[in-house]
Design a protein around this motif. Structure first.
Motif, mmCIF file in Angstrom:
data_model
loop_
_atom_site.group_PDB
_atom_site.id
_atom_site.type_symbol
_atom_site.label_atom_id
_atom_site.label_comp_id
_atom_site.label_asym_id
_atom_site.label_seq_id
_atom_site.Cartn_x
_atom_site.Cartn_y
_atom_site.Cartn_z
ATOM 1 N N HIS A 45 -14.688 15.369 -45.427
ATOM 2 C CA HIS A 45 -13.511 14.600 -45.025
ATOM 3 C C HIS A 45 -12.306 15.489 -45.332
ATOM 4 O O HIS A 45 -12.159 15.967 -46.463
ATOM 5 N N GLY A 92 -7.985 16.673 -44.417
ATOM 6 C CA GLY A 92 -6.675 16.376 -43.861
ATOM 7 C C GLY A 92 -6.041 17.621 -43.274
ATOM 8 O O GLY A 92 -6.414 18.747 -43.613
ATOM 9 N N ASN A 109 -0.102 15.800 -37.961
ATOM 10 C CA ASN A 109 -0.765 15.599 -39.239
ATOM 11 C C ASN A 109 -2.001 14.739 -38.977
ATOM 12 O O ASN A 109 -2.008 13.919 -38.063
ATOM 13 N N GLN A 110 -3.025 14.941 -39.778
ATOM 14 C CA GLN A 110 -4.277 14.242 -39.530
ATOM 15 C C GLN A 110 -4.967 13.911 -40.843
ATOM 16 O O GLN A 110 -4.985 14.725 -41.769
ATOM 17 N N ILE A 111 -5.489 12.702 -40.929
ATOM 18 C CA ILE A 111 -6.333 12.303 -42.048
ATOM 19 C C ILE A 111 -7.690 11.965 -41.452
ATOM 20 O O ILE A 111 -7.869 10.917 -40.842
ATOM 21 N N ASP A 112 -8.624 12.910 -41.591
ATOM 22 C CA ASP A 112 -9.884 12.827 -40.853
ATOM 23 C C ASP A 112 -9.573 12.674 -39.357
ATOM 24 O O ASP A 112 -8.993 13.574 -38.770
ATOM 25 N N LEU A 139 1.635 11.788 -47.958
ATOM 26 C CA LEU A 139 0.536 12.073 -47.025
ATOM 27 C C LEU A 139 -0.700 12.570 -47.769
ATOM 28 O O LEU A 139 -1.830 12.175 -47.457
ATOM 29 N N ARG A 155 -2.412 9.687 -49.295
ATOM 30 C CA ARG A 155 -3.188 8.940 -48.296
ATOM 31 C C ARG A 155 -4.516 9.632 -48.011
ATOM 32 O O ARG A 155 -5.535 8.971 -47.786
ATOM 33 N N MET A 156 -4.504 10.961 -48.008
ATOM 34 C CA MET A 156 -5.746 11.708 -47.795
ATOM 35 C C MET A 156 -6.729 11.443 -48.932
ATOM 36 O O MET A 156 -7.924 11.212 -48.698
ATOM 37 N N CYS A 196 -10.685 12.086 -48.598
ATOM 38 C CA CYS A 196 -10.670 13.504 -48.236
ATOM 39 C C CYS A 196 -10.910 14.373 -49.472
ATOM 40 O O CYS A 196 -10.413 14.073 -50.563
ATOM 41 N N ALA A 228 -7.790 19.731 -47.691
ATOM 42 C CA ALA A 228 -6.601 19.598 -46.849
ATOM 43 C C ALA A 228 -6.133 20.995 -46.457
ATOM 44 O O ALA A 228 -6.115 21.915 -47.283
#
Length: 490
Positions: free
Chosen positions: A135, A137, A144-147, A166, A169-170, A175, A178
């Protein structure tokens, strides 16, 4: 909701003086005085456009809990906590990390810096890690991406408060890794201060952002500052073929590693073929076909391979996965018109070096009969010195050139184009036309193209807007080129 006593956020902050209640509860941090209110700590930053210290009294009047500042106001409110520091930006970065539970310490965080290639490397590494089953980020210029969750990006590197939010949140999403671009602005403005990186990657350094940094030496120092701050437990992976690559490692405490296509390095590659369908490379004794095109992408792939191996991944598995990956949006992205047999290329190239790399790559993969028609502009309120250089390169390395608006911002696009035109030499002058309207410029380029020709639309890449006089109007080079191809098909 997070609620922490102020003193618990100041553990890593060099406090010069403190006035008012130290045990006040903090429920949020902000750099914007308009967001000030009960429970909020406001950081007064000295920015390039304005000084946050001017707004302290207004923020205090809105009932905020604390002020972080480099200069105390003349009158202090006894109900407000005032924390005097040498650098508000650095202090806020440490506080943001503490406020969110130091999320970077719970992630394998890899930072990628350099003029060109940051987005491609960060995106490829993120895709690779996810294919390996992690998993992960992503923090990049594109998004931006979280999974799988995509979060729109407004800056290459967000401010320290949003960045730590952010990262938190990851962590909350499970996650373990990153990948993030680290811009020179981010280092200079302490956006990444207080983060713990397990590795840093340097791509290259060329002419860019001198509008902000003032001199190339300042720009170099900002990039180098990222590596200077890496801990000894991290790795620092640099491009040995870039003349500034070794400079990045001069003062780092991190483990020093290198990659190269030309000589001795920790990770080595040999270019076997660079063709329209992809790259054929030998990396550390293994021959692999990749879907990406261009020597610059050979460097990007090698950097990502090296970073993954330094993270402990199996080299063979890494290369197998990398061979099937595609690049980031707006990075040498093809748009093909089957009817006209014209190939469009959308690329973010907005620096002289990036534009030259893309055009050289097109020369390497095109057939002798294929024309290269380039559409290019330069952004307003940015480094003006590169404008004539960009036009000169485009004219020298293209068969035809359309100079057009990029993001003029608050500048007159015609003045920008005149500065670009000044770089075109007399022998190349007949190749060059100026069409200020970007849509019409792309349309003109397609009209000039014959069967099998290549139309390069450079400068904006993934961006889906055009900024004129402070207004961002929808504009997507890829979408516009696709629409023009469809119109001509009718």
């Amino acid at each position: 909701m997070i609620s922490l006593p102020l003193f618990s956020l100041l553990t890593d902050v060099a406090v010069l003086a403190q006035h008012g209640p130290a045990d006040v509860l903090i429920t949020g941090l902000t750099l914007d005085s308009r967001e000030a209110g009960p429970g909020i700590a406001f950081g007064a930053l000295r920015g390039t456009a304005t000084d946050g210290h001017k707004f302290i009294e207004i923020a205090v009047g809105q009932g905020l809990a604390a002020v972080i500042c480099e200069e105390l106001p003349a009158t202090l409110n006894p109900a407000t906590a005032y924390v005097l520091v040498q650098d508000s930006a650095a202090a806020l970065a440490h506080m943001a990390s503490a406020f969110h539970g130091h999320p970077s310490r719970q992630l394998q965080l890899i930072g990628i810096t350099g003029t060109n290639g940051k987005t491609t490397c960060a995106t490829l590494l993120h895709k690779l890690l996810r294919e390996l089953g992690y998993h992960a980020g992503l923090l990049s210029t594109v998004q931006n991406q979280i999974d799988e969750e995509v979060i729109p990006s407004t800056h290459t590197t967000p401010d320290a408060i949003r960045l730590n939010a952010l990262l938190a949140r990851m962590v909350a999403a499970g996650c373990t890794h990153a990948c993030m671009e680290v811009s020179s602005h981010a280092v200079a403005q302490h956006r990444v201060t207080g983060l713990r990186f397990v590795g840093g990657v340097f791509t290259n350094l060329t002419h860019d952002h001198l509008d902000y940094h003032g001199t190339f030496d300042n720009y170099l120092k900002a990039k180098k500052g990222f590596f200077d701050a890496l801990p000894k437990t991290a790795f620092a992976l640099t491009n040995a073929d870039d003349k500034r690559g070794s400079v990045m490692l001069q003062n780092t405490a991190a483990r020093r590693e290198t990659y190269s296509l030309r000589g001795a390095a920790t990770f080595r590659a040999r270019l076997i073929a660079n063709e329209v369908h992809g790259l054929h490379l030998e990396i550390d004794g293994r021959e692999i076909l990749f879907r990406l095109i261009g020597v610059f992408n050979a460097y990007n792939l090698l950097a990502v391979y090296g970073a993954a191996v330094l993270l402990g991944e199996d080299p063979t598995e890494v290369l197998t996965i990398l061979s099937g990956l595609t690049t980031a949006p707006g990075r040498f992205e093809p748009v093909v018109s089957a009817t006209q047999r014209v190939t469009g290329i959308i690329d973010y190239a907005h620096t002289p070096d990036a534009l030259e790399n893309v055009l050289q790559t097109l020369h390497e993969i095109r057939q002798p009969s294929q024309q290269i028609i380039t559409v290019v502009g330069c952004g307003g309120n940015r480094d003006a010195a590169k404008r004539p250089i960009m036009a000169n390169l485009a004219a020298r390395l293209s068969d035809k050139v359309i100079l057009t608006a990029d993001n003029p911002r608050f500048e007159d696009p015609n003045e920008i184009l005149a500065q670009m035109q000044a770089g075109v030499t007399v022998p190349d002058a007949t190749k060059v036309r100026t069409v200020p309207d970007r849509r019409e410029a792309i349309r003109a380029a397609v009209a000039l193209a014959g069967p099998d020709d290549i139309v390069l639309v450079a400068g904006k890449g993934h961006e889906n807007y055009q900024e004129i006089r402070g207004v961002k109007a929808p504009f997507d080079d890829k979408l516009v080129l696709t629409e023009i191809f469809l119109e001509l098909n009718k």
